[in-house]
Write a protein that holds these residues in place. Structure first.
Motif, short mmCIF file in Angstrom:
data_model
loop_
_atom_site.label_atom_id
_atom_site.label_comp_id
_atom_site.label_asym_id
_atom_site.label_seq_id
_atom_site.Cartn_x
_atom_site.Cartn_y
_atom_site.Cartn_z
N GLY B 71 0.96 -1.73 0.59
CA GLY B 71 -0.04 0.23 -0.47
C GLY B 71 1.06 1.45 0.04
N THR B 72 0.01 1.94 0.50
CA THR B 72 0.94 3.61 0.71
C THR B 72 1.99 3.65 2.06
OG1 THR B 72 -1.41 4.69 1.52
CG2 THR B 72 -0.82 4.87 -1.01
N PRO B 81 6.34 7.27 9.69
CA PRO B 81 6.38 7.77 8.18
C PRO B 81 6.24 9.55 7.33
CG PRO B 81 3.96 6.36 8.81
CD PRO B 81 5.48 6.73 10.09
N ASP B 82 6.33 9.90 6.82
CA ASP B 82 6.03 10.83 5.81
C ASP B 82 4.88 11.37 4.72
OD1 ASP B 82 5.41 13.50 4.85
OD2 ASP B 82 7.53 13.60 4.38
N LEU B 83 3.50 11.17 5.93
CA LEU B 83 2.34 11.13 4.52
C LEU B 83 2.06 11.99 3.23
CD1 LEU B 83 -0.39 10.17 7.12
CD2 LEU B 83 1.28 8.06 5.77
N ALA B 85 3.95 13.06 1.81
CA ALA B 85 5.54 13.60 1.06
C ALA B 85 4.59 12.62 -0.10
CB ALA B 85 6.44 12.25 1.37
N ASN B 86 3.97 11.43 0.11
CA ASN B 86 3.13 10.77 -1.29
C ASN B 86 1.74 11.98 -1.69
OD1 ASN B 86 3.86 9.21 -2.21
ND2 ASN B 86 2.57 7.37 -1.99
N MET B 87 1.39 12.25 -0.56
CA MET B 87 0.44 13.40 -1.14
C MET B 87 1.19 14.18 -2.20
SD MET B 87 -1.93 13.14 1.89
CE MET B 87 -3.11 12.88 0.38
N ASP B 88 1.68 14.91 -1.45
CA ASP B 88 2.38 15.58 -3.22
C ASP B 88 2.62 15.25 -4.18
OD1 ASP B 88 2.65 18.46 -1.77
OD2 ASP B 88 5.32 18.25 -1.07
#
Lengths: 262, 265
Positions: B71-72, B81-83, B85-88
């Protein structure tokens, strides 16, 4: 200005503006919008007018722009923005900025910019048989007269997008259920209900009604902190009005208040 | 076998995008979002595409971020985790691309739309949902806030009071409740969903595309514009639309009382 497309009547602080081309369901020609604009300028300048009632003659409220208008430029370089700049947008801006409440009595179909006129009013009441239609996408345009701004605020993003893109005809009761308008009444009761309401507002605390209107307008661009400051400023000013003094005295004496709009 | 996380099919001007991880209720992993972003770029660039239909395969629409393996988020990692970063990198660009696409997007919500899946659905222009579908802002249950635009979509769709309650309580809504509060456009019977959504998307694909693009842009801009600025925007857009072939055809068809033949130009 003498009017041939509309009528403007004034009595007891109430101005009644009636779109009056019933055989065309009050579709707006260039001639009519020029008269509508002039009538709103008159209403804005007349200190004796404390409330406005907007309605249509015959079985329609307003069918939107008159596409059969001989004055309409249909050439390939026609500028659909020019009429908005010159007439329609000034009318909507005046309706929202005049410090007087506007009641719309929507007596029949309100389509295109006719629907925008209804939505720009402060309190819209519709006859049960009335209907609302954002017809613009049917002719390759987008809603104007402020409707792209009114719709999402009145009914939320989803309904706004669907009403604008799919152009469905909405019945008065559905419009009320969604919060597009304030109320629906039986056809036979519309004019009496709307006139009574408009007369009541014309005899009301005009300064308070004006500040309510302005505060609601400004709430959309303000954050809560700015709005609290604005409420403080308006309340301070209203607290010094004659109508406030009268309102408090009448409340304490348990008698009806007699407001003068001062 | 390599999975195809998003199926795409083009017919009658409609690009149908089907989320295709049915065994995971179409939960979003990176591959799915990356495939969506490629599909949205294609929808933007291909003039033959005049509307998009988004749906899910199987019994769910999208269960949100895939919290399990592949998953993510790597929940087992030692470091927090740095949530963001993936959003960006991929999630927020997808929502931005949906809203910026100058063509209408119809959502056919066939089953549960939870967490990011709910807000993915709400980013569509017109949302139809099967009667059995549900909308669930599940984030607070795992100590997050609604993302993929949820904190923006909710108050703009259902008002402040309901937005706060839905986000804070994580209440799961039936499709009918969502329709009644204006969160979605319409509920349809489960068996009729795909037919109705396809009919609607085809109708939009045969409509005045530039008008739809202007409506999307105007309604997005209305959220932050004053009425005064919005009236100027309407004037500018109407001026451009008034010169299009579709607007001339629309007026001519109206006056001749015949159906208009729009070409999207």
């Amino acid at each position: 200005m003498t009017y041939s497309q509309i009528t403007l009547a004034k009595a007891d602080g109430l101005a009644t503006l009636t779109l009056s081309q019933p055989e065309k369901l009050n579709a707006v020609s260039r001639k009519m919008i020029a008269e509508i604009k002039s009538a709103w300028e008159d209403i804005a300048a007349d200190g004796a007018v404390r409330a406005v009632l907007l309605t249509g003659a015959g079985r329609g409220f307003c069918a939107g722009a008159d596409l059969a208008d001989p004055d309409r430029d249909t050439g390939p370089n026609a500028d659909s923005g020019a009429a908005l700049d010159k007439f329609f947008n000034p009318v909507i801006r005046t309706m929202r900025s005049i410090p007087k409440p506007i009641v719309a009595a929507v007596n029949g179909v309100a389509a295109g910019v006719g629907m925008s006129f209804a939505l720009a009013s402060d309190i819209a009441i519709a006859a049960k048989s009335a209907s609302f239609l954002q017809a613009f996408a049917r002719i390759g345009l987008l809603p104007d007269g402020g409707s792209t701004w009114f719709l999402p605020r009145l009914v939320g993003e989803q309904r706004a997008r669907a009403l604008a893109m799919l152009a469905p005809q909405i019945k008065a009761e559905q419009a009320k259920e969604w919060g597009l308008i304030w109320d629906v009444v039986e056809d036979a009761d519309l004019m009496k209900t709307a006139t009574d309401l408009a007369r009541r507002l014309a005899g009301g605390p005009t300064l308070s009604l004006a500040r309510i209107k302005e505060a609601m307008n400004r709430a959309h661009g303000n954050d809560l902190g700015q709005q609290l400051d604005l409420e403080r400023d308006f309340q301070r000013e209203l607290g010094r009005s004659e109508d406030f003094k009268e309102g408090v005295q009448a409340f304490l004496a348990k008698r009806p208040a007699t407001f003068k709009g001062k | 076998m390599e999975e195809t996380p998003v199926l795409s099919a083009l017919a009658d001007g409609v690009l149908t995008l089907t989320l295709n991880r049915p065994q995971r209720l179409n939960a979003m992993n990176n591959a799915l979002i990356e495939a969506m972003n490629r599909a949205l770029a294609r929808a933007r660039d291909d003039a033959a595409i005049r509307a998009v239909l988004l749906t899910g395969s199987g019994r769910g629409f999208c269960a949100g971020a895939d919290l399990a393996g592949g998953g993510t988020v790597d929940a087992a990692a030692a470091e927090p985790p740095d949530l963001g970063a993936n959003m960006d990198r991929i999630f927020n660009p997808m929502i931005r691309a949906m809203r910026a696409l100058p063509k209408p997007i119809v959502g056919a919500i066939n089953g549960v739309a939870a967490g990011g899946g709910a807000n993915f659905a709400l980013a569509c222009d017109i949302v139809l949902a099967a009667r059995s579908a549900r909308f669930d802002q599940a984030f607070v249950r795992i100590s997050l806030l609604p993302d993929l635009g949820g904190t923006w979509f909710l108050p703009h769709l259902v008002g402040d009071a309901r937005a706060r309650a839905l986000a804070m309580l994580g209440t799961s809504l039936t499709a009918e409740q969502a329709e009644r509060m204006g969160m979605i456009w319409q509920v349809v019977e489960d068996t009729a969903l795909m037919d109705e959504a396809t009919t609607l998307a085809r109708r939009l694909a045969a409509g005045p595309t530039l008008s739809y693009a202007a409506i999307k842009q105007a309604i997005d801009a209305a959220a932050t514009n004053s009425l005064d600025r919005q009236l100027d925007l309407e004037r500018d857009s109407q001026r451009l639309l008034g010169k299009t072939a579709d607007s001339r055809e629309g007026v001519a068809a109206f006056r001749a009382k015949r159906p208009a033949q729009f070409t999207g130009r």
